[in-house]
Design a protein around this motif. Structure first.
Motif, PDB file in Angstrom:
ATOM      1  N   SER A  20       0.832  -1.212   0.000  1.00  0.00           N
ATOM      2  CA  SER A  20       0.000   0.000   0.000  1.00  0.00           C
ATOM      3  C   SER A  20       0.863   1.257   0.000  1.00  0.00           C
ATOM      4  O   SER A  20       0.476   2.276  -0.584  1.00  0.00           O
ATOM      5  CB  SER A  20      -0.938  -0.015   1.202  1.00  0.00           C
ATOM      6  N   ALA A  78      -5.683   2.275   2.748  1.00  0.00           N
ATOM      7  CA  ALA A  78      -5.068   0.951   2.851  1.00  0.00           C
ATOM      8  C   ALA A  78      -3.736   1.014   3.577  1.00  0.00           C
ATOM      9  O   ALA A  78      -3.408   0.124   4.371  1.00  0.00           O
ATOM     10  CB  ALA A  78      -4.886   0.356   1.455  1.00  0.00           C
ATOM     11  N   THR A  89      -4.417   1.683   7.367  1.00  0.00           N
ATOM     12  CA  THR A  89      -5.017   0.486   7.954  1.00  0.00           C
ATOM     13  C   THR A  89      -3.978  -0.620   8.115  1.00  0.00           C
ATOM     14  O   THR A  89      -3.928  -1.303   9.145  1.00  0.00           O
ATOM     15  CB  THR A  89      -6.183   0.002   7.084  1.00  0.00           C
ATOM     16  N   SER A  90      -3.136  -0.805   7.104  1.00  0.00           N
ATOM     17  CA  SER A  90      -2.123  -1.858   7.166  1.00  0.00           C
ATOM     18  C   SER A  90      -1.122  -1.604   8.283  1.00  0.00           C
ATOM     19  O   SER A  90      -0.722  -2.530   8.998  1.00  0.00           O
ATOM     20  CB  SER A  90      -1.404  -1.960   5.819  1.00  0.00           C
ATOM     21  N   TYR A 113     -10.066  -6.841   3.913  1.00  0.00           N
ATOM     22  CA  TYR A 113      -8.739  -6.233   3.821  1.00  0.00           C
ATOM     23  C   TYR A 113      -8.129  -6.460   2.438  1.00  0.00           C
ATOM     24  O   TYR A 113      -7.511  -5.553   1.863  1.00  0.00           O
ATOM     25  CB  TYR A 113      -7.841  -6.811   4.910  1.00  0.00           C
ATOM     26  N   LEU A 154      -9.688  -4.100   0.074  1.00  0.00           N
ATOM     27  CA  LEU A 154      -9.141  -2.755   0.267  1.00  0.00           C
ATOM     28  C   LEU A 154      -7.823  -2.595  -0.485  1.00  0.00           C
ATOM     29  O   LEU A 154      -7.569  -1.549  -1.117  1.00  0.00           O
ATOM     30  CB  LEU A 154      -8.946  -2.491   1.762  1.00  0.00           C
ATOM     31  N   LEU A 155      -6.965  -3.617  -0.447  1.00  0.00           N
ATOM     32  CA  LEU A 155      -5.715  -3.559  -1.210  1.00  0.00           C
ATOM     33  C   LEU A 155      -5.989  -3.536  -2.714  1.00  0.00           C
ATOM     34  O   LEU A 155      -5.287  -2.845  -3.475  1.00  0.00           O
ATOM     35  CB  LEU A 155      -4.834  -4.751  -0.850  1.00  0.00           C
ATOM     36  N   ALA A 161      -6.945  -0.114  -3.636  1.00  0.00           N
ATOM     37  CA  ALA A 161      -5.777   0.771  -3.637  1.00  0.00           C
ATOM     38  C   ALA A 161      -4.920   0.569  -4.875  1.00  0.00           C
ATOM     39  O   ALA A 161      -4.207   1.487  -5.306  1.00  0.00           O
ATOM     40  CB  ALA A 161      -4.946   0.528  -2.377  1.00  0.00           C
TER      41      ALA A 161
END
Length: 542
Positions: free
Chosen positions: A93, A108, A111-112, A433, A436-437, A440
């Motif tokens: 990300s 992302a 969050t990561s 998740y 989400l990646l 991104a």
């Protein structure tokens, strides 16, 4: 062994008693003492008055390296697959942030990093949500923990010790004062204006005292210290790990909750007002799955006959209302279906041998029918995109349907493998998740512009395209001839709302946007907030 023998002889008696009364804080390691100032300076250098770009990649690399340096070589977290997944997600990300600088990449990346800190804090965690909450609790306490660990000089005078004590004591009241100041400033505009004037005077005084440091810069450095402390110093947060330890991957038979076949068991008190016996619960489940399967079969048959083969909107057909209202209702229906399956297969009905095969078949048919319903939702969204173009929400519906199909597969796992609701939440959170990646990784604005600027579309929302980031402008310039051939061009303004414009007006708006972008690129000479997409755009607009 006498505990007092562990205390060095040179310690005074009152220090020994204080140590026994309150456990001492864990001192910072040499690596932490080095990483704290480096992180604060790096945070200020990368982000002060800068937007997100390459700076987020650099700071993410610092976070990952800091974790690897601080963690012991044989730490349990180094063997956790979740830890390495978050290391990969953080770096990926961060790279995507340096490439596109999009909002999805920024979300992302943050969050990561938080998930990485959460799994470092509690290596045995599996739930993504609990890892986020654990990281938030640790980061919120890390700055205070570092300040509490700061010690005064070894042999100061009495006045210095007293000043050091009261200085540390005032930190908490000042923090509370700052929090209430922000609340009152948001709630009361007059107080906000008055406090702004006072802070402006204070800032002018500090500017004369320290020409290179403003009040806002000092606050930003403080923020950098809090963020770096949260990255470097892990304050153990056990509450979420303790709560997660109560859950298991599979449903276990519970003989002390639900009676079997209405027979009173000798080891617990059976109450009909509190729980149905398994036979009655089985009959209720069969009735629900049977009736709703028939109803859903009718709905799916209509959708397959109407939408799946040769659907053509009639003249005057409101496709937007058809998609929006129908999609929301069908999505809610699918989520409700998942909830009903989770309810019936939550406990001992998974072990009801006489009727379990029939119940599993009925539930599986219902899940498959909900998958067919999800396909119908996707077709509605596809027809809308085909006739009206791409938009953020329409792309969001596609990814939501992707998550829905994955969720339906996990529901089948629950039905046939007796998986618990905890297992489903864990798997679907990881899927969220991953999505989400994926979001991104997309250059969505450019792809939207390329798709919407097709001559087959009768109406083009040029205002929507011009409101996108500057990396869309080369695509608009390359396809500006489409604007002259479009039957209808719309633009939304602050005062007039949505209005129709002609081709020459759209060209002027595009020229103005290109000139403004060129001016911004010419005025921006730093690299911290720059991205690869910005470099490509600047080269194209030259």
């Amino acid at each position: 062994m006498n505990p007092s023998a562990k205390i060095p002889a040179q310690w005074p008696a009152d220090a020994a008693s204080a140590t026994c009364a309150q456990p001492a804080l864990t001192p910072l390691t040499a690596a932490q003492k080095l990483l704290l100032p480096v992180g604060v300076v790096l945070f200020d250098w990368l982000f002060w008055r800068e937007r997100g770009g390459v700076n987020m990649l650099v700071f993410t690399v610092f976070v990952v390296v800091a974790q690897l340096l601080v963690l012991p070589r044989h730490a349990a977290v180094r063997r956790s697959p979740y830890f390495w997944l978050m290391v990969f997600g953080s770096l990926l990300s961060g790279v995507l942030m340096a490439v596109y600088g999009s909002g999805a990449a920024a979300l992302a990346c943050m969050t990561s990093v938080l998930l990485l800190l959460g799994y470092v804090n509690q290596p045995h965690l599996k739930l993504v949500l609990y890892a986020l909450l654990t990281a938030g609790g640790s980061v919120a306490q890390a700055g205070v923990r570092v300040l509490r660990g700061v010690r005064a000089p070894q042999n100061p005078g009495a006045g210095v010790r007293r000043g050091w004590f009261y200085g540390r004591l005032l930190l908490m009241p000042l923090g509370v004062l700052g929090a209430f100041h922000l609340l009152f400033a948001v709630a009361n505009p007059r107080y906000d204006a008055l406090s702004g004037e006072v802070l402006a005077v204070l800032g002018d005084w500090l500017a004369r005292l320290l020409p290179d440091i403003s009040l806002g810069h000092l606050l930003f450095i403080t923020l950098g210290f809090l963020v770096t402390a949260g990255v470097v110093v892990a304050v153990p947060v056990f509450v979420f790990a303790d709560h997660e330890s109560r859950f298991g991957e599979f449903v276990r038979r519970q003989r002390n909750r639900v009676a079997s076949f209405g027979v009173r068991q000798p080891d617990f008190r059976w109450k009909t007002s509190r729980a149905l016996d398994l036979r009655k619960e089985f009959i209720a489940a069969v009735a629900v799955f049977g009736l709703v399967n028939v109803l859903l079969l009718v709905v799916n048959a209509i959708d397959i006959n109407w939408l799946w083969f040769g659907f053509v909107p009639t003249v005057g057909f409101d496709l937007a209302q058809f998609v929006h209202e129908g999609t929301y209702v069908l999505i809610f229906s699918i989520l409700l279906a998942m909830g009903i399956v989770l309810w019936f297969f939550r406990r001992n009905l998974n072990f009801y041998v006489p009727g379990l095969p029939w119940l599993r078949v009925g539930a599986t048919v219902w899940v498959v029918q909900n998958a067919v319903l999800a396909v119908s939702v996707g077709l509605r969204n596809y027809y809308y995109i085909l006739n009206s173009g791409l938009a953020y929400k329409r792309i969001g519906v596609c990814f939501f349907l992707l998550l829905t199909f994955f969720g339906l597969v996990t529901v089948l796992l629950k039905i046939w493998q007796r998986r618990s609701a905890y297992s489903l939440v864990r798997l679907n959170a990881l899927a969220c998740y991953a999505v989400l990646l994926l979001l991104a990784a997309g250059n969505w604005e450019v792809w939207i512009a390329q798709y919407n600027l097709q001559s087959r579309f009768k109406s083009i929302d040029i205002g929507f395209l011009l409101d996108m980031p500057d990396r869309v402008l080369p695509t608009l310039v390359a396809r500006r001839a489409v604007l002259d051939r479009a039957a209808q061009l719309t633009l939304e303004t602050e005062y007039d709302g949505i209005q129709s414009i002609d081709g020459p007006m759209a060209q002027r708006h595009l020229d103005f946007a290109v000139a403004a972008a060129r001016a911004r690129y010419a005025a921006y000479s730093h690299w911290q907030g720059f991205t690869w997409a910005d470099w490509q755009t600047r080269q194209a607009l030259r």
